[in-house]
Motif scaffolding. Structure first.
Motif, mmCIF file in Angstrom:
data_model
loop_
_atom_site.group_PDB
_atom_site.id
_atom_site.type_symbol
_atom_site.label_atom_id
_atom_site.label_comp_id
_atom_site.label_asym_id
_atom_site.label_seq_id
_atom_site.Cartn_x
_atom_site.Cartn_y
_atom_site.Cartn_z
ATOM 1 N N LEU A 1 36.197 56.714 69.014
ATOM 2 C CA LEU A 1 36.184 57.636 67.873
ATOM 3 C C LEU A 1 37.118 57.139 66.779
ATOM 4 O O LEU A 1 36.817 57.258 65.591
ATOM 5 N N VAL B 1 35.172 54.634 64.898
ATOM 6 C CA VAL B 1 34.136 55.241 64.046
ATOM 7 C C VAL B 1 34.774 55.655 62.726
ATOM 8 O O VAL B 1 34.254 55.381 61.640
ATOM 9 N N GLN C 1 32.845 53.405 59.817
ATOM 10 C CA GLN C 1 31.625 54.021 59.290
ATOM 11 C C GLN C 1 31.390 53.483 57.870
ATOM 12 O O GLN C 1 32.290 53.517 57.043
ATOM 13 N N ARG D 1 26.197 48.208 61.704
ATOM 14 C CA ARG D 1 24.770 48.283 61.446
ATOM 15 C C ARG D 1 24.116 46.931 61.305
ATOM 16 O O ARG D 1 22.904 46.823 61.258
ATOM 17 N N TYR E 1 30.015 51.630 78.357
ATOM 18 C CA TYR E 1 29.047 52.664 78.014
ATOM 19 C C TYR E 1 29.560 53.553 76.880
ATOM 20 O O TYR E 1 28.910 53.680 75.846
ATOM 21 N N LEU F 1 29.288 55.943 71.394
ATOM 22 C CA LEU F 1 29.958 56.531 70.244
ATOM 23 C C LEU F 1 29.873 55.657 68.994
ATOM 24 O O LEU F 1 29.881 56.157 67.884
ATOM 25 N N LEU F 2 29.810 54.331 69.168
ATOM 26 C CA LEU F 2 29.861 53.453 67.991
ATOM 27 C C LEU F 2 28.483 53.067 67.462
ATOM 28 O O LEU F 2 28.251 53.057 66.264
ATOM 29 N N THR F 3 27.561 52.684 68.336
ATOM 30 C CA THR F 3 26.297 52.113 67.843
ATOM 31 C C THR F 3 25.057 52.716 68.471
ATOM 32 O O THR F 3 23.956 52.451 68.015
ATOM 33 N N GLN F 4 25.204 53.472 69.532
ATOM 34 C CA GLN F 4 24.049 54.002 70.267
ATOM 35 C C GLN F 4 23.047 52.900 70.608
ATOM 36 O O GLN F 4 21.834 53.076 70.485
ATOM 37 N N GLY G 1 22.243 50.306 69.090
ATOM 38 C CA GLY G 1 21.606 49.633 67.962
ATOM 39 C C GLY G 1 22.438 48.502 67.423
ATOM 40 O O GLY G 1 23.388 48.076 68.076
ATOM 41 N N PRO G 2 22.162 47.925 66.299
ATOM 42 C CA PRO G 2 21.058 48.354 65.454
ATOM 43 C C PRO G 2 19.692 47.937 66.000
ATOM 44 O O PRO G 2 19.580 46.944 66.684
ATOM 45 N N ASN G 3 18.715 48.760 65.656
ATOM 46 C CA ASN G 3 17.324 48.472 65.993
ATOM 47 C C ASN G 3 16.751 47.542 64.947
ATOM 48 O O ASN G 3 17.213 47.540 63.829
ATOM 49 N N LYS H 1 18.357 45.887 69.079
ATOM 50 C CA LYS H 1 19.118 46.526 70.139
ATOM 51 C C LYS H 1 20.301 45.651 70.537
ATOM 52 O O LYS H 1 20.553 45.406 71.712
ATOM 53 N N GLU I 1 21.332 57.649 75.248
ATOM 54 C CA GLU I 1 20.608 58.783 74.682
ATOM 55 C C GLU I 1 19.135 58.435 74.489
ATOM 56 O O GLU I 1 18.266 59.278 74.641
ATOM 57 N N ASN I 2 18.853 57.174 74.118
ATOM 58 C CA ASN I 2 17.471 56.780 73.859
ATOM 59 C C ASN I 2 16.895 55.961 75.014
ATOM 60 O O ASN I 2 15.959 55.204 74.842
#
Lengths: 277, 501, 298
Positions: free
Chosen positions: C121, C124, C128, C152, C230, C235-238, C240-242, C245, C257-258
């Protein structure tokens, strides 16, 4: 050549380097502290956000009430203290067996113990959740505490310490008719106090910071630990981007305070246990 | 020294060996490895897919579903305690607490206790728990509908509506139909949101556009963007993103609904269990080609998958260096956006500059699918608890509760008459921007396409599509990328249906 | 012989608590996970059919697992050597009797107090792109901080995650190395000094060999943490970026999450067990690699 550099100059150089590295390490902490003590909009206004101006306790206060952090802190303290004490006890016993006692298959059992350290929580968490559920331990202190006791790190640390105690100590005690348990409590454990302290501190930190396991078994607010409560705060909206930083400060403060007080003991404890690999 | 080097070599060797092993294999998707060999029939772009070759489907027989004895509350001895698991955290959680406290204070027969977590946690916990450990009520988002049905653990609220003669006439049809499949009303919509267009009126003015007339069709969206970019009023016309619960997944479903096209076969999975996605048809290709072109022509900014904060695209409107004039975001973020801009922190945009319009769609067609979540009743074989749960639901969806809830959170009320009740009446009267999302929902055509897709792995399908959308926004071939994503989605559906039937 | 057996009851009694705990909470779930990996289950994980061990090789060779494995290994390659070098560097820097050194030691060990969630956090807040502190401060020098943003950009997302991990782990490595340094007998340095060894030679010939046990410990722990990353990803990128991945590690592939296999107990267990086996191979390789040095150090 280096020796020719005047002593004073080298000292200045070393201090400058220390200060520079400290600044780099501390910068993220400073930035978050400032975020936490600003109002939401002020926190977005860079670079002024880094200056200690327009400070307010509102964000921290909002985090405290919204996250119900008081209750969460209490839970975290209870769980971390109980886990720490139990881990120290269990580790003392097993470390003693592996260092002072002879029994068939000792080597194999020892390797098996160490191997369990490599099992990631990702593998065990699903099944353990089921076990806890079938025992009715969801949303309970025992569900948080007891599975957290299965660790061999403490045993390894204490065993290193015990192995360094002079063999004669144990032999002399045996001749005097001192039993295993008495020897452990009255001689071995007191002599290992620094290592025990380090183990306690690491266990406390680890339990305090645990996230995965509590998130799996705790749903109700009465048993949430501080890390779970923090997650609730991070779901905040765009207008309160910094709400979570208020929570971060509250969650980290006790640990930082502990670290400042016990830092030397921590290093000393590890030193005592790790003279030789 | 040598020993050190050997050690280093070994370490590097260890990494390299595994990396090499990794490089040697690979190909199939992890989701192709399920129990069954999923059908590999490729879906052609022209395949309308509507009720063609459907796999054996389960038809819900209403008689076999648990009943809802709504009058059993009278048999209760003492106060009935109920547990509700919900996904409202932070400020939304506070509003939820307040509303439920109102309910508990309003009567003494039932007391509801709340347990909160993210939607995902709540959903996972529900799936993993024994029926005994499941709550009496659970609030879950629209993408979980089929999964929850398949657990065979709930009392459909439709049974309660029938048993008690509850009047759903004032309700938004699209809100109710989102939670209805094969004629069964499974759950009760509670918190509803949908995507709307956010735009910067000041930029519109600077570009010579009418600040009160946002684009409604995709063609207008492009024309407006061209004017904005050419005039130099902003760097980009619109900020696009490819998050799986927004631009990369949910919005594509929205665009299909606006085009009155099905997204899944089986009439979006609502008359028969869905077996195929249809998003690689002409509608999908046209739509994504349009978005890709917007990026390639410099009219749109791609802010990525919106991870981290979840509102990167909104922040792009306030960006000082390379701002965008418009973006699409959920209506639920309007209140917080106005609050943060109200502080005057961003020189390029303040709260009054924010315009809100309906989500632009193909041919300017009105309407939207609902997002948000609904309340489900869990079957514990206990008439008293079921009746108590139903009593609570009727409170939560009353015009008064919906008015209070909508005013406090920014969600859309699920019934039109909440507009006439305070405090929401004043909210809308004071700021018409809060009514846009509701109007958009009310204008949804009365068609099966307006109910949105229902399928077991809907969330996973969104995730697969989001990756494809990201690739397309980066310049990948639209048809091929969508075909591949569709194939993977179809495999996911086949695997899910095989495991859960 | 007699002595060996005399201790047996005591040993059993003393080992019983830990053995019970490990059996119930580690060994049993591990065995169970191995078995679950051969099953195909419904979303609730209760109705299962057997699909055999084949599922492990299917998961291993799937492109998602291979990609995630590559990401996890890259993350380890980025964080382990950097973390080790910084930890040793800082510890050596602070291993002098200077006035106020206690303050600096506290600073250097401070990040041990941060959890993964707290540290992520923090980053982030810093990174960001639109409103992050660093992004705004330094975008003049490093434009990519803002557009598209470190987290990103497929090229920099993983290094940015690594940066946050290295920072978060710094306190831990610092403390362990400092403890290792303090346990080196001073007379070893003195005799090296008398022999006329330069400070660099004293470092390579005395300090490093004597630190080997601590270093091995750090390498194993840091590698494990990297392979099991994990929280920082979530928290930072989930992930991604897509569409690349670029930060989907194996744990994120399983639990993210995805994730495509979140509600698929069989595939989830198989992937988790494979992660365990990879960690095991690394630990063994690392232990073997260090073994000689440890011997030499004695």
């Amino acid at each position: 050549m280096r020796a020719d550099v005047p002593h004073g100059l080298r000292r200045v150089g070393r201090y400058s380097l220390l200060a520079l590295v400290s600044a780099v390490v501390l910068f993220p902490i400073w930035a978050v502290l400032m975020q936490a003590f600003k109002s939401g909009p002020d926190a977005l206004n860079h670079p002024e956000s880094l200056l200690p101006t327009n400070l307010t306790l509102d964000t921290v206060r909002a985090a405290w009430t919204e996250g119900e952090l008081g209750r969460a802190l209490f839970n975290s303290v209870v769980v971390a203290v109980v886990v720490t004490i139990c881990v120290m006890l269990v580790s003392l016993l097993s470390a003693f067996a592996f260092s002072f006692l002879q029994f068939p298959g000792k080597g194999v059992v020892f390797v098996a113990f160490v191997a369990t350290m490599l099992v990631p929580a990702e593998v065990t968490v699903v099944v353990n959740r089921r076990t806890v559920e079938s025992w009715g331990w969801l949303n309970s202190y025992q569900g948080l505490i007891i599975p957290s006791l299965a660790s061999t790190f403490g045993m390894l640390l204490l065993r290193q310490m015990f192995l360094q105690l002079p063999k004669e100590l144990r032999e002399a005690a045996s001749l005097d008719g001192v039993g295993n348990m008495r020897f452990l409590w009255e001689v071995a454990a007191p002599l290992s106090r620094p290592t025990l302290g380090a183990l306690g501190l690491f266990t406390f930190l680890g339990t305090w910071n645990a996230y995965l396991w509590p998130s799996q078994i705790i749903k109700d607010r009465d048993h949430r630990t501080i890390q779970i409560a923090l997650e609730g705060l991070s779901g905040a909206q765009i207008n309160r981007f910094n709400l979570v930083t208020g929570g971060l400060v509250i969650a980290s403060l006790p640990i930082f305070a502990m670290l400042v007080v016990f830092q030397r003991q921590l290093v000393r404890g590890l030193t005592a246990g790790a003279v030789k690999g | 020294m040598r020993a050190a080097r050997t050690r280093r070599m070994r370490l590097v060797g260890g990494f390299a060996a595994i990396a090499l092993l990794a490089a040697c294999s690979g190909g199939d998707s992890i989701t192709d490895t399920g129990a069954t060999n999923p059908p590999t029939t490729a879906v052609g772009p022209d395949d309308s897919g509507v009720s063609t070759t459907l796999a054996p489907t389960t038809t819900v027989a209403p008689d076999t579903l648990p009943d809802c004895p709504t009058d059993a509350l009278a048999d209760a001895s003492g106060t009935v305690s109920l547990e509700l698991w919900h996904g409202m955290t932070g400020a939304l959680g506070e509003q939820m607490d307040a509303l439920v406290a109102d309910y508990n204070a309003s009567q003494s027969a039932v007391k509801v206790e709340l347990i909160s977590g993210s939607y995902e946690e709540t959903f996972d916990n529900y799936l993993q728990s024994n029926q005994d450990n499941r709550p009496d009520l659970i609030q879950l988002p629209e993408y979980t509908v089929q999964s929850i049905i398949d657990t065979e653990s709930v009392i459909p609220v439709g049974k309660c509506i029938d048993a008690s003669g509850f009047d759903t006439a004032p309700f938004l049809t699209s809100a109710l139909s989102a939670y209805e499949t094969q004629g069964v009303q499974w759950s009760m919509p509670f918190n509803v949101s949908n995507p709307v267009l956010f735009y910067n009126k000041r930029v519109f003015e600077a570009a010579g556009l009418d600040p009160n007339t946002p684009p409604t069709s995709l063609e207008e969206l492009r024309a407006f963007s061209e004017q904005i970019v050419e005039s130099g009023a902003a760097t980009y016309g619109i900020a696009l993103e490819s998050g799986f619960d927004s631009g990369g997944g949910w919005y594509v479903e929205q665009w299909f609904a606006k085009a009155q096209e099905f997204y899944l076969n089986g009439d979006n999975g609502r008359t028969n269990r869905a077996t195929q996605v249809l998003y690689n048809n002409d509608t999908g290709v046209e739509l994504l080609t349009f978005l890709q072109q917007m990026i390639q022509d410099g009219l749109a900014a791609n802010v990525g998958d919106n991870s981290g904060t979840g509102f990167d695209n909104l922040l792009k409107l306030a960006d000082e260096l390379q701002p965008a004039a418009m973006t699409i975001a959920t209506s639920a973020s309007l209140g917080p956006v106005l609050e943060v801009l109200g502080s005057g922190q961003f020189p390029g945009i303040n709260a009054d500059d924010v315009g809100v319009g309906p989500m632009p769609g193909p041919d300017g067609a009105p309407g939207a699918l609902i997002g948000g979540a609904s309340l489900w009743m869990v079957d514990h074989d206990d008439p008293v608890r079921a009746a108590a749960a139903w009593d609570f639901i009727t409170f939560m969806v009353s015009a008064q509760s919906q008015s209070t809830w909508a005013a406090g959170t920014g969600y859309v009320p699920i019934r039109s008459d909440a507009l006439d009740v305070e405090p929401y009446a004043s909210t809308v009267a004071a700021d018409a921007r809060f009514a846009v999302a509701l109007e958009q929902l009310e204008s949804s055509p009365d068609a099966l396409t307006s109910a949105g897709p229902v399928v077991g792995p809907l969330r996973e399908i969104r995730s697969v599509l989001a990756t494809a959308v990201a690739a397309i926004l980066d310049g990948a071939d639209v048809q091929t990328t969508l075909d591949e994503a569709a194939q993977q989605a179809n495999n996911l559906i086949a695997d899910y249906n095989a495991r859960n039937s | 012989m007699k002595r060996r057996l005399r201790d047996v009851p005591g040993a059993v009694a003393m080992l019983l608590p830990s053995m019970l705990l490990l059996a119930v909470w580690t060994v049993y779930p591990l065995v169970k996970a191995f078995i679950n990996g051969t099953k195909s289950c419904d979303s609730t994980g209760t109705r299962c059919t057997d699909v055999g061990w084949q599922q492990y090789s299917n998961v291993w060779s799937s492109r998602e697992f291979q990609d995630a494995l590559a990401v996890s290994l890259k993350l380890a390659l980025m964080t382990v050597p950097t973390g080790l070098i910084l930890g040793v560097g800082l510890a050596v820097l602070a291993d002098k009797h200077l006035r106020g050194i206690g303050f600096f030691r506290t600073v250097f060990s401070s990040t041990v107090a941060t959890s993964v969630a707290v540290a992520s956090l923090v980053w982030v807040v810093l990174l960001q792109p639109e409103i992050g502190v660093l992004s705004d401060l330094f975008s003049g020098w490093i434009p990519s901080l803002k557009n598209p943003g470190l987290l990103r950009d497929p090229g920099t997302a993983l290094p940015a995650v690594a940066l946050s991990s290295v920072w978060a782990n710094l306190g831990f490595t610092f403390i362990v190395v400092t403890a290792g340094l303090q346990s080196i007998p001073r007379d070893l340095y003195e005799s090296a000094y008398v022999d006329g060894a330069s400070s660099w030679r004293r470092f390579t010939n005395v300090t490093l060999p004597m630190l080997t046990p601590s270093l091995l410990f750090i390498v194993v722990v840091l590698t494990t943490r990297a392979l099991q990353a994990y929280g920082e990803i979530a928290l930072l990128t989930q992930g991604g970026p897509n569409p690349e991945k670029s930060t989907t590690t194996i744990p994120y592939l399983i639990y993210g999450e995805n994730s495509l296999i979140r509600n698929n107990l069989g595939l989830k267990s198989a992937a988790a067990v494979l992660l365990f086996l990879v960690s095991l191979v690394f630990a063994v390789v690392q232990y073997r690699g260090f073994e000689k040095r440890v011997q030499y150090a004695r």
